[in-house]
Design a protein around this motif. Structure first.
Motif, PDB file in Angstrom:
ATOM      1  N   SER A  67     -45.166  23.194  65.298  1.00 65.73           N
ATOM      2  CA  SER A  67     -44.037  23.998  65.746  1.00 65.73           C
ATOM      3  C   SER A  67     -42.822  23.117  65.997  1.00 65.73           C
ATOM      4  N   LEU A  74     -42.584  27.645  62.696  1.00 64.79           N
ATOM      5  CA  LEU A  74     -44.019  27.420  62.780  1.00 64.79           C
ATOM      6  C   LEU A  74     -44.546  27.144  61.385  1.00 64.79           C
ATOM      7  N   LYS A 104     -49.116  22.024  67.625  1.00 66.80           N
ATOM      8  CA  LYS A 104     -49.371  23.108  68.561  1.00 66.80           C
ATOM      9  C   LYS A 104     -50.864  23.430  68.621  1.00 66.80           C
TER      10      LYS A 104
END
Ligand SMILES: [Zn+2]
Length: 119
Positions: A67, A74, A104
């Protein structure tokens, strides 16, 4: 990393008073940089002379998520086939704003299923 997996499974087996561990399923996140072949190899060695000896290890690889803090992008990576990938932590750059992406998801290594044989 592999020794932690083996330890957790052995604890689990003990808690359930299992005689033998038959099968262990694990999920490896992309950014753990673990090589499934190496994990299997060490698993076999660490399982020796424990109730886990001879058990089957099923490894599932999970794609990570990257991210961007600046623009909220993303994404995932297609660097899977890069041979250098397993030896160094790569730096991922956002395709939108050229900032560094942060990891992430995908740094985890989890045991998803354990099949035990009770005495
Ligand atoms: Zn961005």
């Amino acid at each position: 990393m592999t020794s932690r997996i083996v330890e957790s499974v052995l604890t689990e087996a003990k808690n359930h008073a299992a005689k033998k561990v038959l099968e262990v399923h694990i999920t490896i996140g992309e950014f753990t940089f673990l090589n499934p072949e190496q994990v299997s190899f060490w698993y076999g060695i660490l399982a020796k002379e424990t109730p886990m000896e001879g058990s089957r290890l099923v490894i599932t690889k999970k794609t990570g998520v990257l991210s961007c803090r600046s623009c909220g992008h993303l994404g995932s990576t297609d660097k899977d086939d890069d041979p250098s990938y397993h030896f160094s932590t790569p730096v991922f750059i956002c395709p939108n704003c050229s900032q560094r992406l942060e990891i992430k998801e995908g740094k985890e290594c989890t045991i998803t299923k354990v099949r035990l044989m009770r005495s």
